[in-house]
Write a protein that holds these residues in place. Structure first.
Motif, mmCIF file in Angstrom:
data_model
loop_
_atom_site.group_PDB
_atom_site.id
_atom_site.type_symbol
_atom_site.label_atom_id
_atom_site.label_comp_id
_atom_site.label_asym_id
_atom_site.label_seq_id
_atom_site.Cartn_x
_atom_site.Cartn_y
_atom_site.Cartn_z
ATOM 1 N N GLY A 145 -3.832 -18.884 -3.297
ATOM 2 C CA GLY A 145 -4.227 -17.944 -4.350
ATOM 3 C C GLY A 145 -4.325 -18.666 -5.686
ATOM 4 N N VAL A 151 -8.103 -6.843 -12.155
ATOM 5 C CA VAL A 151 -8.588 -7.039 -10.796
ATOM 6 C C VAL A 151 -7.631 -7.952 -10.013
ATOM 7 N N PHE A 152 -7.103 -8.986 -10.662
ATOM 8 C CA PHE A 152 -6.122 -9.867 -10.022
ATOM 9 C C PHE A 152 -4.909 -9.048 -9.585
ATOM 10 N N LEU A 153 -4.389 -8.236 -10.513
ATOM 11 C CA LEU A 153 -3.189 -7.433 -10.208
ATOM 12 C C LEU A 153 -3.480 -6.403 -9.124
ATOM 13 N N ALA A 154 -4.704 -5.878 -9.110
ATOM 14 C CA ALA A 154 -5.078 -4.931 -8.052
ATOM 15 C C ALA A 154 -4.983 -5.625 -6.693
ATOM 16 N N GLY A 155 -5.404 -6.884 -6.631
ATOM 17 C CA GLY A 155 -5.293 -7.648 -5.389
ATOM 18 C C GLY A 155 -3.843 -7.841 -4.978
ATOM 19 N N VAL A 156 -2.995 -8.182 -5.940
ATOM 20 C CA VAL A 156 -1.565 -8.399 -5.663
ATOM 21 C C VAL A 156 -0.932 -7.121 -5.119
ATOM 22 N N PHE A 157 -1.329 -6.004 -5.680
ATOM 23 C CA PHE A 157 -0.757 -4.693 -5.379
ATOM 24 C C PHE A 157 -1.299 -4.138 -4.058
ATOM 25 N N LEU A 158 -2.616 -4.313 -3.829
ATOM 26 C CA LEU A 158 -3.265 -3.654 -2.686
ATOM 27 C C LEU A 158 -3.148 -4.413 -1.366
ATOM 28 N N LEU A 159 -3.192 -5.732 -1.387
ATOM 29 C CA LEU A 159 -3.205 -6.473 -0.125
ATOM 30 C C LEU A 159 -1.953 -6.263 0.725
ATOM 31 N N PRO A 160 -0.742 -6.257 0.110
ATOM 32 C CA PRO A 160 0.441 -5.969 0.933
ATOM 33 C C PRO A 160 0.346 -4.595 1.594
ATOM 34 N N LEU A 161 -0.314 -3.669 0.913
ATOM 35 C CA LEU A 161 -0.487 -2.318 1.448
ATOM 36 C C LEU A 161 -1.303 -2.342 2.741
ATOM 37 N N ALA A 194 1.995 -14.924 -13.016
ATOM 38 C CA ALA A 194 2.084 -13.456 -12.973
ATOM 39 C C ALA A 194 2.527 -12.882 -14.315
#
Lengths: 141, 144
Positions: A18, A53-63, A32
């Motif tokens: 990443g 958009v970066f933070l959205a990736g951090v937040f959404l991918l584990p989901l 971060a």
């Protein structure tokens, strides 16, 4: 679990990957605290979309990964005072030091930055002393 | 558009790495810091694993430009001032207390439950307060 180190190593490689994408793609250091902090104090206004958009990736991918894994227990304390004190220290500290585990630790050490190495030594030492003091002497955490 | 796509991909890799490595599990982080207790070495493997691709990436920046344009960040001045040391110590104290740092705090918001939200909101408040804390420190002890 005996395979914990393997998950650690594999996850670590993804974290580094990443950072490599962010650096080689966008020419930025993946920190971060800097990415979040720039949105909070307004210093990153000109690059806000990239940060969100970066933070959205951090937040959404584990989901997306979550359903494939066994139930996740994160073992966080339910002591609200400890959580608030910890969050405030992390928030103020990372902005003052201009970096955290990802920025100073991963991105700094890998380019042999003196600042990154020094920061990492100090936060690990402080973290270790904190755990020893609050867990073994006071029994709070 | 390319910048945003790359930022999302980087964030996604970062978030999945934090999740899979166990760094959003506060017990693993505190276990690493707890040298006098039941010590857990996992974090060393995470750090080691993350540094390898990053070191290759830094080597790759030489003589090149970022894919989406612009230029690579110049190395910071190798200056070790009060802010770096004091900030790192403060961060370490908070990291040890809760077992969370900024990346994992964001990655764990969907599955960590309310304690992760309390930590996250306090961290944002700390970040918002940081500039005035820095100004107060500058008046008390002149920086570098």
């Amino acid at each position: 679990m005996p395979s914990d180190w393997l998950w650690g190593l594999g996850g670590g490689l993804l974290i580094g990957l990443g950072g490599a994408v962010y650096l080689l793609g966008n020419g930025r250091v993946m920190g971060a605290s800097g990415i979040i902090g720039g949105l909070v104090d307004g210093s990153g206004r000109s690059t806000w979309a990239e940060r969100v958009v970066f933070l959205a990736g951090v937040f959404l991918l584990p989901l997306l990964l979550l359903p494939t894994m066994a139930p996740v227990d994160t073992h966080a304390t339910s002591n609200v005072a400890v959580l608030i004190a910890a969050g405030l220290c992390v928030g103020v500290g990372t902005r003052l030091a201009n970096g955290c585990t990802s920025g100073h630790g991963v991105c700094g050490i890998s380019r042999l930055s003196l600042r990154g190495i020094t920061a990492t030594v100090f936060y690990i030492l402080a973290g270790g002393l904190t755990v020893v003091f609050f867990r073994h002497l006071l029994g709070v955490i | 558009m390319q910048r945003l796509f790359l930022a999302f991909a980087a964030g996604g890799l970062f978030g999945s790495g934090l999740f899979l490595s166990g760094m959003t599990d506060t017990a693993k982080v505190q276990g690493w810091l707890d040298v006098f207790g039941n010590w857990d070495p996992t974090l060393a493997f995470v750090m080691g694993g993350a540094i390898i691709p990053m070191a290759i990436a830094w080597a790759f920046t030489k003589g090149r430009k970022p894919l989406a344009g612009g230029s690579f960040p110049a190395p910071p001045e190798p200056k070790l001032g009060r802010n770096l040391i004091l900030g790192s110590v403060l961060f370490g104290v908070g990291w040890g207390l809760a077992g969370l740092c900024p990346g994992p705090a964001v990655a764990s918001l969907t599955y960590g439950g309310w304690p992760h939200w309390v930590f996250f909101v306090a961290m944002i408040a700390g970040m918002a307060f940081a500039p005035s804390f820095r100004a107060t420190m500058d008046r008390a002890i002149p920086a570098e």
